[in-house]
Scaffold this active site. Structure first.
Site, PDB file in Angstrom:
ATOM      1  N   LYS A  48       2.314  25.944  49.182  1.00  0.00           N
ATOM      2  CA  LYS A  48       1.090  26.044  49.903  1.00  0.00           C
ATOM      3  C   LYS A  48      -0.103  26.623  49.394  1.00  0.00           C
ATOM      4  O   LYS A  48      -1.273  26.133  49.388  1.00  0.00           O
ATOM      5  CB  LYS A  48       1.427  26.755  51.417  1.00  0.00           C
ATOM      6  CG  LYS A  48       2.538  26.248  52.269  1.00  0.00           C
ATOM      7  CD  LYS A  48       2.383  26.828  53.668  1.00  0.00           C
ATOM      8  CE  LYS A  48       3.045  28.452  53.630  1.00  0.00           C
ATOM      9  NZ  LYS A  48       4.471  28.508  53.060  1.00  0.00           N
TER      10      LYS A  48
ATOM     11  N   ARG B 240       2.928  30.299  62.235  1.00  0.00           N
ATOM     12  CA  ARG B 240       4.161  30.367  61.987  1.00  0.00           C
ATOM     13  C   ARG B 240       5.011  30.567  63.199  1.00  0.00           C
ATOM     14  O   ARG B 240       6.185  30.452  62.898  1.00  0.00           O
ATOM     15  CB  ARG B 240       4.371  31.633  61.183  1.00  0.00           C
ATOM     16  CG  ARG B 240       4.400  31.629  59.653  1.00  0.00           C
ATOM     17  CD  ARG B 240       4.431  32.865  58.943  1.00  0.00           C
ATOM     18  NE  ARG B 240       5.360  32.782  57.705  1.00  0.00           N
ATOM     19  CZ  ARG B 240       4.439  32.946  56.497  1.00  0.00           C
ATOM     20  NH1 ARG B 240       3.401  32.884  56.525  1.00  0.00           N
ATOM     21  NH2 ARG B 240       5.219  33.085  55.253  1.00  0.00           N
TER      22      ARG B 240
ATOM     23  N   ARG C 174       9.590  32.842  41.123  1.00  0.00           N
ATOM     24  CA  ARG C 174       8.172  33.824  41.376  1.00  0.00           C
ATOM     25  C   ARG C 174       8.141  35.135  41.498  1.00  0.00           C
ATOM     26  O   ARG C 174       7.398  35.788  40.961  1.00  0.00           O
ATOM     27  CB  ARG C 174       7.710  33.119  42.815  1.00  0.00           C
ATOM     28  CG  ARG C 174       6.366  33.478  43.121  1.00  0.00           C
ATOM     29  CD  ARG C 174       5.535  32.985  44.221  1.00  0.00           C
ATOM     30  NE  ARG C 174       6.162  33.478  45.593  1.00  0.00           N
ATOM     31  CZ  ARG C 174       5.965  32.880  46.748  1.00  0.00           C
ATOM     32  NH1 ARG C 174       5.019  31.995  46.742  1.00  0.00           N
ATOM     33  NH2 ARG C 174       6.316  33.294  47.850  1.00  0.00           N
TER      34      ARG C 174
ATOM     35  N   ARG D  24       6.372  39.991  43.450  1.00  0.00           N
ATOM     36  CA  ARG D  24       6.205  40.164  44.732  1.00  0.00           C
ATOM     37  C   ARG D  24       7.272  40.631  45.506  1.00  0.00           C
ATOM     38  O   ARG D  24       8.525  40.237  45.241  1.00  0.00           O
ATOM     39  CB  ARG D  24       5.955  38.993  45.217  1.00  0.00           C
ATOM     40  CG  ARG D  24       4.717  38.680  46.130  1.00  0.00           C
ATOM     41  CD  ARG D  24       4.384  37.430  46.834  1.00  0.00           C
ATOM     42  NE  ARG D  24       4.914  37.113  47.964  1.00  0.00           N
ATOM     43  CZ  ARG D  24       4.741  36.200  48.876  1.00  0.00           C
ATOM     44  NH1 ARG D  24       3.832  35.396  48.408  1.00  0.00           N
ATOM     45  NH2 ARG D  24       5.234  36.060  49.994  1.00  0.00           N
TER      46      ARG D  24
HETATM   47  P1  AMP Z   1       3.260  34.452  52.937  1.00  0.00           P
HETATM   48  O1  AMP Z   1       2.613  34.945  51.592  1.00  0.00           O
HETATM   49  O2  AMP Z   1       2.548  33.289  53.714  1.00  0.00           O
HETATM   50  O3  AMP Z   1       4.655  33.900  52.564  1.00  0.00           O
HETATM   51  O4  AMP Z   1       3.503  35.432  53.816  1.00  0.00           O
HETATM   52  C1  AMP Z   1       4.466  36.662  53.300  1.00  0.00           C
HETATM   53  C2  AMP Z   1       4.863  37.489  54.578  1.00  0.00           C
HETATM   54  O5  AMP Z   1       3.775  38.021  55.318  1.00  0.00           O
HETATM   55  C3  AMP Z   1       5.571  36.731  55.649  1.00  0.00           C
HETATM   56  O6  AMP Z   1       7.009  36.752  55.335  1.00  0.00           O
HETATM   57  C4  AMP Z   1       5.409  37.451  56.826  1.00  0.00           C
HETATM   58  O7  AMP Z   1       6.180  38.889  56.788  1.00  0.00           O
HETATM   59  C5  AMP Z   1       3.987  37.965  56.721  1.00  0.00           C
HETATM   60  N1  AMP Z   1       3.074  36.906  57.353  1.00  0.00           N
HETATM   61  C6  AMP Z   1       2.377  36.192  56.674  1.00  0.00           C
HETATM   62  N2  AMP Z   1       1.716  35.136  57.591  1.00  0.00           N
HETATM   63  C7  AMP Z   1       2.040  35.562  58.821  1.00  0.00           C
HETATM   64  C8  AMP Z   1       1.950  34.932  60.116  1.00  0.00           C
HETATM   65  N3  AMP Z   1       1.216  33.976  60.154  1.00  0.00           N
HETATM   66  N4  AMP Z   1       2.806  35.396  61.273  1.00  0.00           N
HETATM   67  C9  AMP Z   1       3.460  36.510  60.846  1.00  0.00           C
HETATM   68  N5  AMP Z   1       3.684  37.038  59.750  1.00  0.00           N
HETATM   69  C10 AMP Z   1       3.192  36.544  58.668  1.00  0.00           C
END
Ligand code: AMP
Length: 191
Positions: free
Chosen positions: A14, A89, A128, A134
């Site tokens: 993404k 999400r 990654r 990360r």
């Molecule tokens: P990402 O970088 O999008 O994979 O997000 C990393 C982490 O941030 C996820 O595993 C969640 O813990 C939190 N997170 C990101 N976006 C959301 C969302 N829309 N709703 C809830 N938690 C989120």
């Protein structure tokens, strides 16, 4: 405005594809994961709350996420459109996004579902984690995030189908090939 939801499991590409969409179509980008990581880095209260959930591979509560999203969205001025990356999400977030956009005379133009097989997701996320460091890209947290994806996020596929916005993108192949499919889908929407 062109409002695109880029959707997929963790590791589906993404973020990478969003950067290309931004470059080609001049959209604003909201990555809720990036927003939360910046808050953590800056040591804010929100960051402290978010860290607990992120480190456990769990989702941040919907009400909090929805407030954050609306405030980032409203910070864009004279926007040509927005790409939503990592949001929604949950079904509650998708419903809230629909309401928030409708209140502003907007709607989601298309939801692009980047589909990638599970074993490939694991491989990409582990790689990654080694490269970027990360904190949530470790074996145990990756497995939890994939479980959370299947139980809480994947139901959005049917939700967006019912809403008439769903578009499937085959997420395996070269970055360029996948982007060509995405650009084709966006050009279709623009008409
Ligand atoms: P990402 O970088 O999008 O994979 O997000 C990393 C982490 O941030 C996820 O595993 C969640 O813990 C939190 N997170 C990101 N976006 C959301 C969302 N829309 N709703 C809830 N938690 C989120």
């Amino acid at each position: 405005m062109l409002n695109i939801v880029i959707f997929g499991a963790p590791g589906s590409g993404k973020g990478t594809q969003s950067a290309r969409i931004v470059e080609k179509y001049g959209l604003n980008h909201i990555s809720t994961g990036d927003v939360l990581r910046a808050e953590i880095k800056n040591g804010t209260e929100l960051g402290k709350t978010a860290k607990g959930y992120i480190d456990q591979g769990q989702l941040i509560p919907d009400a909090l996420m929805i407030d954050i999203l609306a405030s980032v969205f409203d910070s864009f001025k004279d926007s040509k459109g927005v790409i939503f990356d990592g949001f929604p999400r949950t079904i509650a977030q998708a419903e809230a996004l629909k309401v928030m956009l409708a209140e502003r005379g907007q709607e989601v133009s298309v939801m692009l579902d980047l589909e990638v097989p599970e074993d490939e997701l694991m491989t990409r996320l582990i790689k990654r984690g080694l490269e970027s460091g990360r904190a949530d890209d470790n074996d145990e947290t990756i497995k939890k995030r994939l479980l959370v994806y299947h139980s809480q996020t994947a139901p959005l596929i049917d939700w967006y189908k019912a809403d008439g916005k769903y578009c499937h993108i085959h997420g395996l192949g070269t970055m360029e090939g996948i982007f060509a499919d995405i650009a084709g889908a966006i050009d279709n929407v623009i008409g």
